[in-house]
Design an enzyme around this catalytic site. Structure first.
Site, PDB file in Angstrom:
ATOM      1  CG  ASP A 177      94.008  58.399  36.311  1.00 18.87           C
ATOM      2  OD1 ASP A 177      94.963  58.886  36.939  1.00 18.87           O
ATOM      3  OD2 ASP A 177      93.218  57.547  36.801  1.00 18.87           O
ATOM      4  CG  HIS A 229      86.804  66.088  40.600  1.00 22.62           C
ATOM      5  ND1 HIS A 229      88.011  66.411  41.169  1.00 22.62           N
ATOM      6  CD2 HIS A 229      85.860  66.533  41.450  1.00 22.62           C
ATOM      7  CE1 HIS A 229      87.796  67.027  42.328  1.00 22.62           C
ATOM      8  NE2 HIS A 229      86.504  67.113  42.519  1.00 22.62           N
TER       9      HIS A 229
HETATM   10  C1  BV8 Z   1      81.972  72.972  43.160  1.00 23.26           C
HETATM   11  C2  BV8 Z   1      88.568  67.472  36.673  1.00 23.26           C
HETATM   12  C3  BV8 Z   1      79.740  73.536  43.660  1.00 23.26           C
HETATM   13  C4  BV8 Z   1      89.030  68.291  35.528  1.00 23.26           C
HETATM   14  C5  BV8 Z   1      88.909  68.829  38.691  1.00 23.26           C
HETATM   15  C6  BV8 Z   1      85.459  75.995  49.053  1.00 23.26           C
HETATM   16  C7  BV8 Z   1      86.572  76.729  49.297  1.00 23.26           C
HETATM   17  C8  BV8 Z   1      87.302  77.253  48.202  1.00 23.26           C
HETATM   18  C9  BV8 Z   1      86.942  77.024  46.883  1.00 23.26           C
HETATM   19  C10 BV8 Z   1      85.841  76.300  46.649  1.00 23.26           C
HETATM   20  C11 BV8 Z   1      85.100  75.792  47.715  1.00 23.26           C
HETATM   21  N1  BV8 Z   1      84.070  75.102  47.188  1.00 23.26           N
HETATM   22  C12 BV8 Z   1      84.144  75.169  45.819  1.00 23.26           C
HETATM   23  C13 BV8 Z   1      85.220  75.890  45.480  1.00 23.26           C
HETATM   24  C14 BV8 Z   1      85.644  76.162  44.150  1.00 23.26           C
HETATM   25  C15 BV8 Z   1      86.481  75.024  43.553  1.00 23.26           C
HETATM   26  C16 BV8 Z   1      87.750  74.820  44.334  1.00 23.26           C
HETATM   27  O1  BV8 Z   1      87.868  73.955  45.158  1.00 23.26           O
HETATM   28  N2  BV8 Z   1      88.725  75.663  44.013  1.00 23.26           N
HETATM   29  C17 BV8 Z   1      90.050  75.501  44.655  1.00 23.26           C
HETATM   30  C18 BV8 Z   1      91.108  75.519  43.599  1.00 23.26           C
HETATM   31  C19 BV8 Z   1      90.253  76.590  45.629  1.00 23.26           C
HETATM   32  N3  BV8 Z   1      85.717  73.790  43.537  1.00 23.26           N
HETATM   33  C20 BV8 Z   1      84.894  73.573  42.481  1.00 23.26           C
HETATM   34  O2  BV8 Z   1      84.722  74.357  41.572  1.00 23.26           O
HETATM   35  C21 BV8 Z   1      84.148  72.248  42.504  1.00 23.26           C
HETATM   36  N4  BV8 Z   1      82.770  72.434  42.237  1.00 23.26           N
HETATM   37  O3  BV8 Z   1      82.367  73.373  44.223  1.00 23.26           O
HETATM   38  O4  BV8 Z   1      80.685  72.967  42.763  1.00 23.26           O
HETATM   39  C22 BV8 Z   1      79.314  74.690  42.980  1.00 23.26           C
HETATM   40  C23 BV8 Z   1      78.962  74.637  41.637  1.00 23.26           C
HETATM   41  C24 BV8 Z   1      78.441  75.756  41.055  1.00 23.26           C
HETATM   42  C25 BV8 Z   1      78.387  76.925  41.767  1.00 23.26           C
HETATM   43  C26 BV8 Z   1      78.788  76.933  43.113  1.00 23.26           C
HETATM   44  C27 BV8 Z   1      79.259  75.794  43.717  1.00 23.26           C
HETATM   45  C28 BV8 Z   1      84.645  71.343  41.356  1.00 23.26           C
HETATM   46  C29 BV8 Z   1      86.065  71.047  41.502  1.00 23.26           C
HETATM   47  C30 BV8 Z   1      86.482  69.959  40.497  1.00 23.26           C
HETATM   48  C31 BV8 Z   1      87.253  70.539  39.352  1.00 23.26           C
HETATM   49  N5  BV8 Z   1      87.779  69.480  38.483  1.00 23.26           N
HETATM   50  N6  BV8 Z   1      89.332  67.818  37.883  1.00 23.26           N
HETATM   51  C32 BV8 Z   1      90.510  68.072  35.223  1.00 23.26           C
HETATM   52  O5  BV8 Z   1      91.051  67.065  35.688  1.00 23.26           O
HETATM   53  O6  BV8 Z   1      91.049  68.889  34.490  1.00 23.26           O
HETATM   54  S1  BV8 Z   1      89.887  69.287  40.044  1.00 23.26           S
HETATM   55  C33 BV8 Z   1      91.456  68.565  39.725  1.00 23.26           C
HETATM   56  O7  BV8 Z   1      92.358  69.356  40.454  1.00 23.26           O
HETATM   57  C34 BV8 Z   1      91.631  67.172  40.253  1.00 23.26           C
HETATM   58  O8  BV8 Z   1      90.503  66.376  40.057  1.00 23.26           O
HETATM   59  C35 BV8 Z   1      91.937  67.413  41.723  1.00 23.26           C
HETATM   60  O9  BV8 Z   1      90.744  67.596  42.457  1.00 23.26           O
HETATM   61  C36 BV8 Z   1      92.678  68.729  41.676  1.00 23.26           C
HETATM   62  C37 BV8 Z   1      94.164  68.494  41.685  1.00 23.26           C
HETATM   63  O10 BV8 Z   1      94.485  68.123  42.982  1.00 23.26           O
HETATM   64  P1  BV8 Z   1      95.274  66.735  43.253  1.00 23.26           P
HETATM   65  O11 BV8 Z   1      94.579  65.616  42.579  1.00 23.26           O
HETATM   66  O12 BV8 Z   1      95.491  66.674  44.699  1.00 23.26           O
HETATM   67  O13 BV8 Z   1      96.647  66.926  42.447  1.00 23.26           O
HETATM   68  P2  BV8 Z   1      97.829  67.958  42.717  1.00 23.26           P
HETATM   69  O14 BV8 Z   1      98.703  67.894  41.536  1.00 23.26           O
HETATM   70  O15 BV8 Z   1      97.302  69.277  43.180  1.00 23.26           O
HETATM   71  O16 BV8 Z   1      98.620  67.329  43.970  1.00 23.26           O
HETATM   72  C38 BV8 Z   1      99.264  66.092  43.809  1.00 23.26           C
HETATM   73  C39 BV8 Z   1      99.732  65.705  45.196  1.00 23.26           C
HETATM   74  O17 BV8 Z   1     100.311  64.404  45.107  1.00 23.26           O
HETATM   75  C40 BV8 Z   1     100.804  66.644  45.756  1.00 23.26           C
HETATM   76  O18 BV8 Z   1     100.492  66.915  47.127  1.00 23.26           O
HETATM   77  C41 BV8 Z   1     102.091  65.830  45.648  1.00 23.26           C
HETATM   78  O19 BV8 Z   1     102.982  66.101  46.705  1.00 23.26           O
HETATM   79  C42 BV8 Z   1     101.556  64.408  45.764  1.00 23.26           C
HETATM   80  N7  BV8 Z   1     102.381  63.369  45.114  1.00 23.26           N
HETATM   81  C43 BV8 Z   1     103.195  63.499  44.041  1.00 23.26           C
HETATM   82  N8  BV8 Z   1     103.764  62.275  43.732  1.00 23.26           N
HETATM   83  C44 BV8 Z   1     103.260  61.381  44.635  1.00 23.26           C
HETATM   84  C45 BV8 Z   1     102.361  62.077  45.504  1.00 23.26           C
HETATM   85  N9  BV8 Z   1     101.701  61.471  46.506  1.00 23.26           N
HETATM   86  C46 BV8 Z   1     101.923  60.130  46.671  1.00 23.26           C
HETATM   87  N10 BV8 Z   1     102.751  59.393  45.862  1.00 23.26           N
HETATM   88  C47 BV8 Z   1     103.427  59.976  44.851  1.00 23.26           C
HETATM   89  N11 BV8 Z   1     104.236  59.241  44.089  1.00 23.26           N
END
Ligand code: BV8
Ligand code: ZN
Length: 260
Positions: free
Chosen positions: A111, A126
């Site tokens: 963002d 990302h």
């Molecule tokens: C890759 C951009 C290598 C796009 C994003 C190992 C294990 C398992 C899976 C994998 C692994 N390695 C790779 C993977 C696959 C995958 C992955 O991790 N999958 C997960 C779902 C299991 N990873 C990938 O694909 C990555 N690439 O590994 O490449 C590769 C490449 C080719 C071939 C082989 C290997 C790329 C991942 C990046 C994807 N793009 N974003 C878009 O924005 O649309 S990810 C996107 O989702 C975000 O960037 C972020 O990373 C994620 C969301 O998570 P958060 O930001 O934490 O947000 P969320 O809403 O989930 O949570 C919010 C939190 O805030 C909550 O806990 C809440 O309680 C808290 N909160 C709320 N209000 C507040 C607060 N905290 C404080 N104050 C508040 N007021």
């Protein structure tokens, strides 16, 4: 300063905050929640776009299959972001850049609100929603605000006229060259690591606090909810980033005054 009910910042954290030279901060969508940016998860929901889970529309496959649909998703999110401003958490983190000898800010957020708050050299793991990238020559082009409206945003690369795609890292795609490596290096060097507003489910981003912890850093999580990282953390501040973070430097200053 008490953000959570009967929860205080420990003397340990104040002391380390007061004396740290090298700090790493990892942020996720939660740090932007108080600015009005919808999170992906939290509260048990997962973001959906036109019935698709966000990690489906935000995937490498979808770019191959239907790039216009991917643009529509990011145009919608950019339009949401137009009027939003950094919050107290972004501003506090930006101030740490001058407070500590080395303060590395690593974000999963696309963002750009950290930069709007004044943070420099942000490691964007990302990518960034305000940029487009050419699918052929990889040239990157800024997307001016108000460009979410169809017809305003450039459709083709100014250099080679090939198609443009959002300059964000989609699921199944590798991170920007060197970004994770630099972040991991800094995680190994830091004394204090803050994990702010992330559900810690996406890798390799979520491995950074593990690297910091393994290298001896004091790890502090700030999140209203527990995450898979909470057990690893030395301290968990339960609550909102915009409420806890400004309190940390305040308390540290108070402590400094008493201990002079
Ligand atoms: C890759 C951009 C290598 C796009 C994003 C190992 C294990 C398992 C899976 C994998 C692994 N390695 C790779 C993977 C696959 C995958 C992955 O991790 N999958 C997960 C779902 C299991 N990873 C990938 O694909 C990555 N690439 O590994 O490449 C590769 C490449 C080719 C071939 C082989 C290997 C790329 C991942 C990046 C994807 N793009 N974003 C878009 O924005 O649309 S990810 C996107 O989702 C975000 O960037 C972020 O990373 C994620 C969301 O998570 P958060 O930001 O934490 O947000 P969320 O809403 O989930 O949570 C919010 C939190 O805030 C909550 O806990 C809440 O309680 C808290 N909160 C709320 N209000 C507040 C607060 N905290 C404080 N104050 C508040 N007021
Ligand atoms: Zn090009």
């Amino acid at each position: 300063m008490r953000a959570g009910v009967n929860q205080h910042i420990s003397g340990e954290l104040r002391h380390r905050f007061q004396n740290a030279k090298n700090v790493l901060v990892l942020t996720g969508a939660g740090v932007s929640a108080e600015s009005g940016v919808p999170t992906f998860r939290g509260g048990g929901h997962t973001a959906l776009w036109k019935g698709m889970r966000f990690d489906v529309i935000s995937s490498a496959q979808m770019v191959q299959r239907d790039l216009p649909a991917v643009w529509e998703w990011f145009d919608y999110r950019r339009q949401l972001l137009e009027a939003l401003k950094p919050n107290a958490a972004h501003l506090e983190i930006a101030s740490w850049q001058t407070r500590f000898q080395q303060c590395t800010l690593v974000t999963q957020n696309i963002d750009g609100l950290h930069q709007k708050a004044g943070s420099r050299d942000v490691i964007e793991l990302h990518g960034n929603i305000w940029r487009a990238r050419c699918v052929n020559c990889n040239a990157r082009w800024e997307i001016p605000s108000k460009a979410a409206l169809p017809g305003i945003r450039a459709e083709a690369c100014y250099d080679c006229a090939d198609a443009l795609r959002p300059d964000v890292v989609l699921f199944g795609e590798s991170l920007p060259p060197g970004a994770f490596e630099l972040a991991a290096e800094r995680a190994e060097e830091c004394e204090l690591c803050f994990v702010v507003g992330t559900s810690a489910l996406v890798y390799p981003a979520a491995s950074l606090p593990e690297i910091a912890k393994a290298a001896g850093a004091y790890v502090c999580e700030v999140n209203p909810e527990r995450t898979p990282l909470s057990d690893l953390c030395d301290e968990v501040l339960t609550g909102k980033a915009g409420e806890w973070l400004p309190g940390i430097s305040f308390d540290a200053a108070e402590q400094g005054r008493f201990h002079k």
